[in-house]
Every structure is written in structure tokens, then in C-alpha cells.
Design a protein around this motif. Structure first.
Motif, mmCIF file in Angstrom:
data_model
loop_
_atom_site.group_PDB
_atom_site.id
_atom_site.type_symbol
_atom_site.label_atom_id
_atom_site.label_comp_id
_atom_site.label_asym_id
_atom_site.label_seq_id
_atom_site.Cartn_x
_atom_site.Cartn_y
_atom_site.Cartn_z
ATOM 1 N N UNK B 103 0.814 -1.225 0.000
ATOM 2 C CA UNK B 103 0.000 0.000 0.000
ATOM 3 C C UNK B 103 0.843 1.268 0.000
ATOM 4 N N UNK B 104 2.051 1.210 0.541
ATOM 5 C CA UNK B 104 2.891 2.416 0.570
ATOM 6 C C UNK B 104 3.462 2.752 -0.801
ATOM 7 N N UNK B 105 3.405 1.797 -1.708
ATOM 8 C CA UNK B 105 4.006 2.029 -3.022
ATOM 9 C C UNK B 105 2.946 2.275 -4.085
ATOM 10 N N UNK B 106 1.737 2.511 -3.639
ATOM 11 C CA UNK B 106 0.664 2.727 -4.612
ATOM 12 C C UNK B 106 -0.235 3.880 -4.190
ATOM 13 N N UNK B 107 -1.034 4.284 -5.147
ATOM 14 C CA UNK B 107 -1.992 5.357 -4.920
ATOM 15 C C UNK B 107 -3.340 4.689 -4.650
ATOM 16 N N UNK B 108 -3.678 4.600 -3.373
ATOM 17 C CA UNK B 108 -4.925 3.922 -3.024
ATOM 18 C C UNK B 108 -5.935 4.959 -2.553
ATOM 19 N N UNK B 109 -7.102 4.910 -3.143
ATOM 20 C CA UNK B 109 -8.124 5.900 -2.805
ATOM 21 C C UNK B 109 -9.405 5.193 -2.379
ATOM 22 N N UNK B 132 -4.178 2.917 -8.036
ATOM 23 C CA UNK B 132 -3.529 3.652 -9.130
ATOM 24 C C UNK B 132 -4.541 4.010 -10.231
#
Lengths: 692, 293
Positions: B103-109, B132
Motif C-alpha cells: 500500500x505504501x508504493x501505490x496510490x490507493x483511494x 492507481x
């Protein structure tokens, strides 16, 4: 003096719930503190998508002591023959006092029992622990939910509550949550870690240190700044989009901007389509060159640090690719057939339940467009009818039929018609006929667009009235009020000379002819009238002048406004204005309400003043009437004003209500005749005259 | 990670979180919410934690196998937990880590989503989860099922398996997803997509389907009258699928749509009420309890 911080920690709240909710919380907090006699100096509120924060500064440590006189029963009821009655005793018992503490005082000639009450203020911390959960419970959202067996409701689940009065935690329960001294840091960057907070200032410092931005304005600025500094290197700028900016700033706690690229091959699509794909679904900003040229770049805002940004931007680009791929497909498919072929499909689409299909609506718009000469004085009804006949076809295209691009209705119709080589007047009218969306919004740029927009909106309004969806109080599910305001706004801004009452009547007639359904048009006209009056009020017109001009069977808002402005200007010279209005309304007021006017007979005059006034009137009557018809209102009013000396003389010498009934009636006839002409300008009797 | 390993990993993850690993229900349905494991089990006070894969059919979404992202048959991975654990969001993010999405390496919304199923009379609030920029999961706290206000509340997670697999494997078409080392998703489903698209859009016999729908509706009503809500519910699923088929054939006018949907919803309501009664869970009290504060 103490400082309180309350932080309600939640799971992601919908963006547009946030600002109204924090404002409500602040208001309610003020009311609660006032009601509880708790002094404070300032209340402020902050929020992010995951927290609501209430800060109260300068709190006193204790509630104010409360002392007042409490009124009891009347003396002659509490005492009979000097002995206390049961009623008197009950009063003592209830208030836990003895007879010696009673006071007897007179009020309005009656004696009453009184006692002094004194309530000691309790510690504020204790009182806060009682009122804060109630404040949270009182927060209202468009939609709320239950998430556990406490059955408390909120927009999304509450997961923690931080509450500190200076350095002490204020403990209370809300549902299953116990308040305390813990907050949580960023969900991704800090793994949602719970950390202790010393006090309000420490909280704010910790948030800053950890990159959590608590102010909406700061988040907006950060987004703009980050995005533009990223783009600047390549000579690019963010395309401003206030709604998107607001919504993004309400969706993040920290801000990282990244930019990505989509395939240039899509640039042949209308840029509005690309922007819609980006903003409505993916929530990306569009990017242009400094000279405004649209580019194949986009900006995404991320909440969670900047690790792996390049990879993430490529993933976003992939998603955008497939959206634009769809858009391209819709666009090309739509262009394969003439737009008007879609009209057939409108027969399947319901307009308003019970009011037929969109096809029938389109037919009505055509009918009204054909009447545009009579309605608006528009020279070329043929063109407008043609535009009307295409106006709804794009609803059935692949592009607009897709939810994602529904906001491009009208616009896409215009694009397709232009591609088909239709006349510019026609495609532009279709393109812009949904404008304006609200007062203050952009208006159609052509006359045809303006008329089509008004015809479309009026058809909605009348339709909703017929179907029984008229606006009442706070209920207006189909935004009828807004559409009425849009028409009034358009009419005023574009200086359109039309009789709205006639417009409404004609539209209702079209419904009746087509569907055999009817409604009370007077009700709709009255609704427009009220909006007209509000509009004038907002423009600073005095209430009495509004009443004198906003009336009658004809509703021409621009005429009414012109008159109103003229009167407002004239009123500045108060003395003259008052005297003229007084003189004119004096003639009107003397005629009884139900008086049936007959002909004025010159031979019955006996005072010379009668002849003087009537001669002047007959000589100038046509001139006054023409001035009003030609909208030379100032001249008309000046001419009416010139009657003042003759009117004054008349009333000085002539007794209208004469003994002789024939003479009396003849005088009334003359008064009424003059009034009827002058009142074509305004109902002077409605204007308040200061007689000082 | 192969498609099947994605499924195994999720199964293993949710097994460890205390879910039973349920199996798909054997009637066509448009979404995993329609399965017994969610529809019936979200009703009433009994705790229920289950995870399962569910094949879904949406006849209208077929594209003859020509669109890399749209199919008339696909899989949902469904987790239903009642009562909703307080840390359900954390558990969900942990499950992403388990399938290799850090989760720290992605854009989670977590984007607002008011979920509603008019055919089931169900609604809930929650989010669409974006990875993403791509929607990968529907995250919902159920508030109502079959018009019944729920208490306790269930959390429902619905993962879009194909999308997640495409993402993890870095392929641009679902048909290129590697099911294992040698077989692709296309090997398994491409021919199905072609044939079913032809059936759904061109060959489905609308007269037969419509009369079957009406027969099935009557059968469902009859069964619910016999206090057999579970078999009766089979007919909710069947008529719902028939409706979708007719819709794909454009055999249902816009004007008629609402009345069909209402029919399905009414029958679903009968099933839910019957189920509550049989399992001694008085629906009325539920309403009153959850409605109050």
C-alpha cells in the motif's frame, strides 16, 4: 483559560459533506456553550477526509454561577387568611426552601411569591464531557449509516475520538468509542499509527510534522503549487477547475502531485470529451501549454507519499487509455449516422412519469419554437424549430448515453450537427441550450441558444407542475425553482422583451393540445412573480416600488425593472416625488373599490378646475400612453408629474363626493378614467409616501 | 502471480481471518451479493463470516471477446463479515499486501460510493477502492437488505478478480491473464464470450424467455406461500437473470423496466421475510430496533 481540542477520527467521508458538517458543528458548539453559561473566546473548526477537528480557545474553568429570581404562585393563592395553602407549601417543597426565604413582590398590581435561586457553576471539563457526545450525535449529513451494534449514526464509521482540555483528556463515550488522548497519523504513510497527544498545540504540531494538512485552503494551495511546479519545467500549466480542486482538496490529508501522458492519437477528440473522461471519472486535472493549447498530459493527486510515483503515473495513464479508447469508439460510432436518426429512440425514453416520452417533449419544443416570433419577437422561427427538433437527439447517442459523459449533453449534439454541416445557428443553439445551470453561470452565446434554453426550461417547469411536482417549501426534487431562476436570470441578463405570463400560458396550451393535460397556470405565474420580486429585492429595489410595478396580467420583467429603477432614481428627490405620487394616488383612492366606471360627461362640470384638469388630460392622454408603450418611462412619469398642480387645484375646489349623485358619479368617472391611464405605468397607491 | 494463485491467496488470507470459505451458488447471478451467503446471511442477528468466489453474469456486458475489459461472465471475490469488524479497512489493506500490492508504493483511494441494488431492495454506504486509478474493490457497510433495516451491520468486500490479476501481471487484456504457467484466461473463456455474446444479443428467444420469466415468478410466489423461502429465492435469481437476458435483447422498454424490477424486489422481500420468520428473527423488531437511536 483553557483550550479544548476535539478530533473525530473517521473513515473516508464524502468530500462534499465536510465543510457543511464542520460549520454546523461550530454553530452547535457555540449554542451549547452559551446555553451552559460557559465562557470562551474563540471556536474554530478544521477537517480532512478522515477527521473533524473542533478547537475552543479561552475556555473558562467553570460555568458561570447562575443567580436569578424565580417567580412562584400569586400571593392570594399561596396564602389564605395569613396561612399558607397547599399550593404555597408545594412551591416551598419543590424548591427546597423554608418560608423565611420567601420574598413577596408586586408585579402589574398583583402580589407574587419569589425566591432567590443560586446555582453554582460546575467544572467545565465535566460539562464538556456531557455536551460533546451530544454535539457529535447532532451532526447531520445528506446520508448517514450505522456500523456497529451501538446503532449510533454518522456519515461513515467513527474509529477514534481525541479530546483534550489543555493537557487533560476529557473522557466520554460515543457509541462504542471512548474518547481519550490518542490520535492517529496518516493511514498509509504512518500505517494509521495511534499516538498520544499532549494538548491542542501539540496536536497541531504533530500534524504539521507528519505532513497532514488540516486546512482546506492550505490543501488547495498545495495541490495548485505542487502541480504547477511539476509542470513548469515543461512549459505547461494546470487547467483551472475549481470544482475538481475543491473536491480533491476534500479527499486527501497529504498532497503529492504526479503527471502522466496519454496517447496523442486521442487529441482528435473534442477536448471537452477528454477533459470529462479525466475529471468526472478519474479526477485528473487537464494540462495546457502556457498559451492555452490543450495537451496530452494530466495531473493526478495522491494521498500517501511519493514512493513509486513514476510507475503509478504509468498505471493511471493505462486506465485513462482504456477510457479514451471507449470515448473514441463512441465518437466514431455516433458519427456513422446522422444525429436526427436518434430521435426515433426518444420514443422509448420517459420524460416525466405520466407526461409521455422525450420524443413528445421534443415535439413540444418544436411547437414552442414555431411560436418564437410571438413569444420573443424572434425573426426566424424556422431555424429555431429546426434546432429544437435536434435538441434531444444526443441523449440517445453512445457518448451521452454513457453515464460518464452525460454532462456533455447538448454539447455533443452541437459537435455532431456541426460535423454534419448544419447551419451554425442551429448547432450552436443545440450545443448551449442547457445553459445556464444556475444564476451567475455562463449563458448561451447566440440568440437561438438563449431562446431554445428558455423554451426547454419552461417546458420542464410547466411539465413538473402538471405532473404534480411543484416546489413547496424545502421540497423541490426536480429543481423547478432553480429553473425558474435560470429563466429570470437569462431574461434579465439578455434584456429579453417578453411576457412570461403569455409564455407560460402558451406552453401549458401546448401540453393540453398534445397530451390533453392541464394545470393552473396562475399558480406558475405567481411562482415566477415571487422569484421576480426576490430578484428585485436583491438588486436593492424598495419593497413598495416592487409592489407598484410587479403586477398585472403581463409579466415583462425588464419593463418592470426599468420602471422600478426609474422610480428609485426619482425617489432620491424625496419631496417632489412624494407630492406627485400623493396627488396621483389621491385620484385613485377616492374611487370606491367596486365602482363601475361610466363615461365622463363634460357638460356636467360646474367648477372651472374640473374642465382644466380634464382638458389637460384629454390633450395629453395619448402622449402618456405612447410613452409607456414605447418604454419611455421617465418621460411618462414626468408628464404625469406635470398634472400635479391641476390635480391639487381640483381637490382644493371640487368636492368629488357631491350630494348630487349624477355629479358625484361623473366626477368619479373622470377620476377613474385618468387613473386607468396613469396606472399603466404603475400602481401609485402601492408606493409609500412619507407625508412629513 | 497466476490467476489461480491470486484466488488461493485470498482464500488463505480470509480463512485466517476467521471466514468460512464458501463455494459459489449454482444459479446464474449478476453479482456475488445475490448469493445465499450474502443475501440470506446478512439478515438477522447471527454472526456470519464468509469468503467465496462467485461467477457473475451480465449478459449486456458481453463484447464478443473483442473488448479487453468487458465480458458477460466474470468473477467476483466476495467477503462478508457480520458484525462488521472495527478494523475491517485495515484487514482489507492487509489483504492487498498479501496479494503483493504494497500500500505504501501505490496510490490507493477510498472514493465515496452509495451502493444500491434496486432488484434486491438493498443499500449500503462505503467506497469504491481505487488502485492507481483503477477501481478494484467495492467496499460496503450494508444498511438494508430486501427492504429490511439490518442489525448487526455486515461489511461486504467485493474484489474484481480479473482487474486485479491484469494489474498484477501487467497485461492489457483479461484474455492474456495467466491462469497458471501455461493456460490463459482467454484459453478458458474466449470462446464462451463469443458464443454467449451471440446468444445474449442475437439468438435468445425473447418470447420463450418472457413466458418463462412469468412462470418462474408465479412459482417463486407459490413457494414463498408454502413457507419455503430458500427454494423460492432460486426463482428470484432465475427471473433476475432472465430479465437481464431480455434487457440485452432490448426486449424490455424503458417504461416497463421499473415494473419488472419491482416484481423481482417484491419476491426477494417475500423470501427475506419468510427466512427471518423461519429462523425466528422477527423482521419487525429488527426494523424498530435499528430505526431507533
Amino acid at each position: 483559560m483553557s483550550k479544548l481540542i476535539l478530533e473525530i477520527g473517521v473513515e473516508e467521508i464524502p468530500a462534499d459533506y465536510l465543510a457543511p458538517a464542520i460549520n454546523q458543528l461550530k454553530e452547535e458548539a457555540k449554542k451549547a456553550l452559551d446555553a451552559k453559561l460557559i465562557g470562551y473566546s474563540e471556536i474554530s473548526g478544521l477537517y480532512t477526509v478522515r477527521r473533524f477537528i473542533l478547537l475552543i480557545d479561552g475556555l473558562e474553568d467553570k460555568q458561570k454561577d447562575l443567580s436569578f429570581e424565580k417567580k412562584g404562585p400569586r400571593y392570594d393563592i399561596a396564602y389564605k387568611d395569613g396561612d399558607m395553602t397547599d399550593i404555597g407549601k408545594t412551591f416551598l417543597a419543590k424548591n427546597n426552601i423554608n418560608e423565611k426565604e420567601l420574598k413577596i413582590k408586586e408585579e402589574k398590581g398583583q402580589k407574587y411569591l419569589f425566591i432567590d435561586v443560586f446555582e453554582k457553576g460546575r467544572p467545565v471539563k465535566k460539562v464538556l464531557s456531557e455536551i460533546l457526545p451530544e454535539l457529535i450525535r447532532g451532526m447531520r449529513f445528506p446520508k448517514s449509516m450505522v456500523w456497529d451494534d451501538s446503532l449510533v449514526t454518522f456519515a461513515r464509521p467513527i474509529r477514534w475520538i481525541l479530546c483534550m482540555l489543555d493537557t487533560e483528556a476529557v473522557h466520554f463515550n460515543f457509541g462504542r468509542i471512548q474518547s481519550g488522548n490518542l490520535t492517529r497519523l496518516h493511514k498509509f504513510i504512518h500505517d494509521n499509527k495511534a499516538v498520544p497527544v499532549k494538548d491542542a498545540d501539540d496536536y497541531l504540531k504533530q500534524m504539521v510534522k507528519n505532513g497532514i494538512i488540516l486546512s482546506q485552503e492550505a490543501r488547495r494551495n498545495e495541490i495548485r503549487f505542487n502541480a504547477n511546479s511539476l509542470l513548469k519545467k515543461s512549459g505547461l500549466v494546470l487547467m483551472e477547475d475549481d470544482d475538481l480542486l475543491e473536491s480533491l482538496a476534500s479527499s486527501v490529508e497529504s498532497v503529492t502531485a504526479m503527471t502522466g501522458t496519454f496517447d496523442e492519437k486521442f487529441l482528435f477528440l473534442p477536448k471537452e470529451v477528454i477533459i470529462t473522461a479525466m475529471r468526472e471519472h478519474q479526477r485528473y486535472f487537464a494540462v495546457s501549454k502556457e498559451d492555452g493549447t490543450f495537451t496530452n498530459r494530466f495531473v493526478n493527486i495522491r494521498d500517501g507519499g511519493d514512493k513509486n510515483n513514476d510507475f503509478i503515473a504509468k498505471q493511471h495513464a493505462k486506465v485513462l487509455y482504456s477510457r479514451l479508447y471507449d470515448a473514441e469508439f463512441f465518437y466514431k460510432e455516433d458519427l456513422k449516422t446522422p444525429l436526427e436518426n436518434n430521435n426515433e429512440k426518444l420514443k422509448e425514453a420517459i420524460f416525466i412519469t405520466g407526461l409521455g416520452t422525450m420524443y413528445e417533449k421534443m415535439e413540444r419544443l418544436k411547437m414552442m419554437a414555431a411560436r418564437s416570433k410571438d413569444l420573443f419577437g424572434y425573426a426566424d422561427p424556422q431555424i429555431l424549430s429546426e434546432a429544437a427538433s435536434f435538441s434531444k437527439a444526443d441523449l440517445m447517442t453512445n457518448m451521452v448515453g454513457e453515464k460518464e459523459y452525460a454532462s456533455l449533453r447538448g454539447f455533443m449534439g452541437g459537435v455532431y450537427l456541426a460535423k454534419q454541416g448544419k447551419e451554425e445557428k442551429v448547432w450552436k443553439a443545440v450545443s448551449e441550450h442547457y445553459l445556464p445551470n444556475m444564476a451567475g453561470d455562463k449563458l448561451p452565446s447566440t440568440a437561438e441558444g438563449v431562446y431554445l434554453s428558455m423554451i426547454d426550461k419552461m417546458d420542464n417547469i410547466v411539465g413538473f407542475y402538471i405532473a404534480g411536482f411543484k416546489p413547496t417549501g424545502s421540497k423541490d426534487p426536480y429543481a423547478v425553482r432553480r429553473q425558474v431562476l435560470n429563466i429570470i436570470y437569462t431574461v434579465m441578463e439578455k434584456q429579453i422583451n417578453l411576457d412570461l405570463a403569455f409564455f407560460i400560458y402558451e406552453n401549458a396550451l401546448a401540453y393540453k393540445k398534445q397530451l390533453g393535460k392541464d394545470t393552473d397556470t396562475a399558480e406558475i405565474i405567481e411562482f415566477f412573480r415571487q422569484r421576480e420580486i426576490n430578484y428585485f429585492r436583491e438588486k436593492g429595489i424598495d419593497y413598495d416600488i416592487i409592489s407598484s410595478v410587479c403586477l398585472g396580467k403581463v409579466m415583462n420583467i425588464n419593463d418592470d425593472f426599468k420602471k422600478a429603477e426609474m422610480f428609485m432614481e426619482d425617489r432620491k428627490d424625496t419631496k417632489d416625488f412624494n407630492a406627485i405620487v400623493f396627488a396621483v394616488s389621491r385620484m385613485a383612492n377616492i374611487v370606491p373599490a367596486k365602482y363601475e366606471t361610466g363615461k365622463t360627461d363634460r357638460s356636467l362640470f360646474d367648477a372651472p378646475e374640473e374642465g382644466v384638469l380634464y382638458d389637460k388630460f384629454t390633450a395629453e392622454k395619448n402622449a402618456v400612453e405612447n410613452m409607456i408603450i414605447e418604454k419611455r418611462y421617465k418621460e411618462a412619469f414626468d408628464r404625469i408629474a406635470s398634472f400635479k398642480p391641476a390635480i391639487d387645484e381640483y381637490f382644493n375646489k371640487v368636492m368629488v363626493m357631491a350630494e348630487d349623485i349624477t355629479k358625484k358619479n361623473n366626477r368619479l368617472n373622470m377620476m377613474a378614467e385618468i387613473r386607468d391611464v396613469f396606472y399603466k405605468l404603475a400602481d401609485f397607491s402601492k408606493i409609500v409616501v412619507d407625508r412629513k | 502471480m497466476h490467476f489461480q494463485d491470486l484466488i488461493f491467496t485470498l482464500q488463505d488470507f480470509w480463512k485466517k481471518k476467521g471466514c468460512i470459505i464458501a463455494q459459489p451458488y449454482d444459479i446464474e447471478k449478476g453479482a456475488a451479493t445475490f448469493s445465499h451467503s450474502t443475501f440470506f446471511r446478512s439478515l438477522g442477528p447471527k454472526p456470519w463470516n464468509a469468503a467465496y468466489i462467485e461467477p457473475c453474469r451480465r449478459p449486456k456486458d458481453g463484447r464478443y471477446g473483442e473488448n479487453p475489459n468487458r465480458f458477460q461472465h466474470y468473477y467476483q471475490y466476495q467477503v462478508i463479515m457480520k458484525p462488521a469488524p472495527g478494523n475491517i479497512q485495515e484487514m482489507y489493506l492487509e489483504s492487498l499486501e498479501a496479494i503483493g500490492i504494497k500500500v505504501k508504493e501505490h496510490d490507493i483511494k477510498f472514493n465515496e460510493d452509495d451502493w444500491e441494488s434496486p432488484t434486491l431492495g438493498a443499500s449500503g454506504l462505503g467506497w469504491q477502492v481505487w488502485l492507481d486509478g483503477m477501481e478494484i474493490t467495492q467496499f460496503t457497510f450494508f444498511q438494508q437488505m430486501a427492504g429490511i433495516t439490518l442489525n448487526p451491520i455486515s461489511a461486504e468486500l467485493t474484489y474484481g478478480l480479473e482487474r486485479i490479476a491484469m494489474y498484477i501481471q501487467g497485461v492489457n487484456s483479461a484474455f492474456d491473464i495467466k491462469w497458471n504457467g501455461t493456460v490463459t484466461y482467454g484459453d478458458v473463456f474466449l470462446e464462451n464470450e463469443k458464443e454467449y455474446s451471440a446468444y445474449n444479443f442475437e439468438h435468445a428467444d425473447t418470447v420463450m424467455l418472457l413466458s418463462t420469466l412469468n412462470n418462474f415468478y408465479r412459482e417463486g410466489e407459490r413457494l414463498s406461500g408454502l413457507n419455503l423461502p430458500i427454494p423460492a429465492y432460486d426463482y428470484v435469481l432465475k427471473i433476475s437473470h432472465l430479465f437481464n437476458l431480455l434487457d440485452a435483447r432490448r426486449a424490455i422498454s424503458i417504461a416497463d423496466r421499473p415494473s419488472f424490477i419491482k416484481k423481482i424486489r417484491d419476491l426477494a422481500k417475500l423470501c427475506a421475510d419468510g427466512y427471518m420468520k423461519l429462523t425466528n428473527q422477527p423482521a419487525e423488531n429488527q426494523d424498530a430496533k435499528a430505526g431507533g437511536k
